[in-house]
Design an enzyme around this catalytic site. Structure first.
Site, PDB file in Angstrom:
ATOM      1  N   TYR A  56      49.112 -71.466   0.194  1.00  0.00           N
ATOM      2  CA  TYR A  56      48.441 -70.429  -0.584  1.00  0.00           C
ATOM      3  C   TYR A  56      49.273 -69.156  -0.675  1.00  0.00           C
ATOM      4  O   TYR A  56      49.045 -68.323  -1.547  1.00  0.00           O
ATOM      5  CB  TYR A  56      47.081 -70.079   0.019  1.00  0.00           C
ATOM      6  CG  TYR A  56      46.091 -71.221   0.073  1.00  0.00           C
ATOM      7  CD1 TYR A  56      46.324 -72.427  -0.594  1.00  0.00           C
ATOM      8  CD2 TYR A  56      44.918 -71.109   0.797  1.00  0.00           C
ATOM      9  CE1 TYR A  56      45.422 -73.477  -0.527  1.00  0.00           C
ATOM     10  CE2 TYR A  56      44.005 -72.147   0.862  1.00  0.00           C
ATOM     11  CZ  TYR A  56      44.273 -73.330   0.206  1.00  0.00           C
ATOM     12  OH  TYR A  56      43.366 -74.367   0.284  1.00  0.00           O
ATOM     13  N   SER A 186      36.938 -75.705 -11.510  1.00  0.00           N
ATOM     14  CA  SER A 186      38.273 -75.167 -11.310  1.00  0.00           C
ATOM     15  C   SER A 186      38.546 -74.059 -12.309  1.00  0.00           C
ATOM     16  O   SER A 186      38.063 -74.082 -13.447  1.00  0.00           O
ATOM     17  CB  SER A 186      39.319 -76.276 -11.456  1.00  0.00           C
ATOM     18  OG  SER A 186      40.552 -75.899 -10.901  1.00  0.00           O
ATOM     19  N   ARG A 188      40.076 -71.559 -15.028  1.00  0.00           N
ATOM     20  CA  ARG A 188      40.914 -71.650 -16.222  1.00  0.00           C
ATOM     21  C   ARG A 188      42.190 -70.830 -16.075  1.00  0.00           C
ATOM     22  O   ARG A 188      43.086 -70.895 -16.906  1.00  0.00           O
ATOM     23  CB  ARG A 188      40.133 -71.147 -17.449  1.00  0.00           C
ATOM     24  CG  ARG A 188      39.006 -72.062 -17.904  1.00  0.00           C
ATOM     25  CD  ARG A 188      39.555 -73.412 -18.339  1.00  0.00           C
ATOM     26  NE  ARG A 188      38.597 -74.212 -19.099  1.00  0.00           N
ATOM     27  CZ  ARG A 188      37.674 -74.976 -18.558  1.00  0.00           C
ATOM     28  NH1 ARG A 188      37.545 -75.022 -17.244  1.00  0.00           N
ATOM     29  NH2 ARG A 188      36.867 -75.699 -19.304  1.00  0.00           N
TER      30      ARG A 188
END
Length: 288
Positions: A56, A186, A188
């Site tokens: 991440y 999820s 965009r």
């Protein structure tokens, strides 16, 4: 199970995992510093399960937020369940509550993860994005000392269009928790995201049920999976949404609503990882 803000599920390691976690992943366009304030807000609201990963790119920021909330007395370290997922180094130096290995080829590395437990570097270990056959490879590994405590697709992808009921039943039969990400769909904002993909929070059935309960579609989606027995990860950098996503313990979905939501499953993946489809460990060739 009577779900409360402090509800936990028991892991096969003897420790407990809070049923709702704050996900710290964000698309690249967001500055890493946002993770500091968002994580602090989440802890203030009541999240006690913080999900992070080396990939991440914001572990330092999340760690700083945790240290600051410990320092100001909001929470004690033993009151937080922190999940990390190391990068290429199978012997991470940081002391997390749990490590989950992000690679689907684990036969040669699981022993290294077990050594992390034996050395006191982590309390529990698990896997991510594994199908049931890959889980069996670990469970049947000769000399296995520590079972995976969870199969977390960061975590397994889990939403109303991919409810993972078969994998959940398999994991439950093996005393393994299932942790779900992308429960709200999820973003965009992801460059790889199919812009024509269905939008979870706009599904008419979900919207109708949410209206009936005077809740948001996001709250109903989270509550649905909590009632199925899935540990839910919810992520946002919006203070309003971080708070909203945690306000799911003052209502419940009756059986008829649960059945309607279960019927929405279409085995649809937002995170299809097609760039890895030729890899021998690609997990999504299997139904579950």
């Amino acid at each position: 199970m009577d779900l409360q803000p402090n509800s936990v599920l028991a892991m096969n390691s003897g420790h407990n995992m809070p049923v709702i976690g704050f996900g710290t992943y964000a698309p690249e366009k967001f500055p890493r510093e946002l993770a500091v304030e968002a994580t602090k807000v989440a802890i203030d609201i009541g999240y006690r399960h913080i999900d992070g990963a080396y990939i991440y790119g914001n572990e330092a920021e999340v760690g700083r937020a945790i240290r600051e909330k410990i320092a100001d007395g909001t929470v004690r370290r033993e009151g937080l369940f922190c999940t990390g997922k190391p990068g290429d180094d199978p012997f991470p130096k940081d002391d997390y509550g749990q490590y989950i290995f992000h690679n689907t080829d684990l036969q040669d590395t699981w022993e290294a993860m077990e050594q992390c437990v034996d050395a006191g570097l982590t309390r529990s270990i698990g896997v991510s994005n594994f199908n049931h056959k890959q889980l069996e490879l670990i469970l049947n590994k000769p000399g296995l000392r520590h079972k995976p405590v969870c199969n977390q697709v960061t975590e397994v992808e889990c939403h109303i269009y991919l409810n993972q009921k078969k994998l959940l039943e398999f994991c439950r039969s093996r005393d393994i928790l299932l942790v779900g990400y992308s429960v709200l769909g999820s973003s965009r904002d992801e460059k790889w995201m199919d812009q024509n993909a269905p939008v979870v929070l706009e599904d008419p059935v979900l919207v109708s049920i949410a209206s009936k309960h005077k809740k948001s579609p996001a709250q109903v989606a989270i509550r649905f999976f909590l009632q199925l027995g899935v540990v839910v990860l919810a992520k946002s950098f919006s203070t309003m949404r971080i708070k909203e996503n945690f306000q799911v313990f003052d209502f419940s979905l009756p059986p008829e609503d649960m059945k309607k939501l279960e019927a929405l499953d279409r085995n649809y993946r937002y995170v299809a990882a097609r760039e890895f489809i030729e890899h021998p460990g690609f997990p999504f060739h299997e139904e579950f």
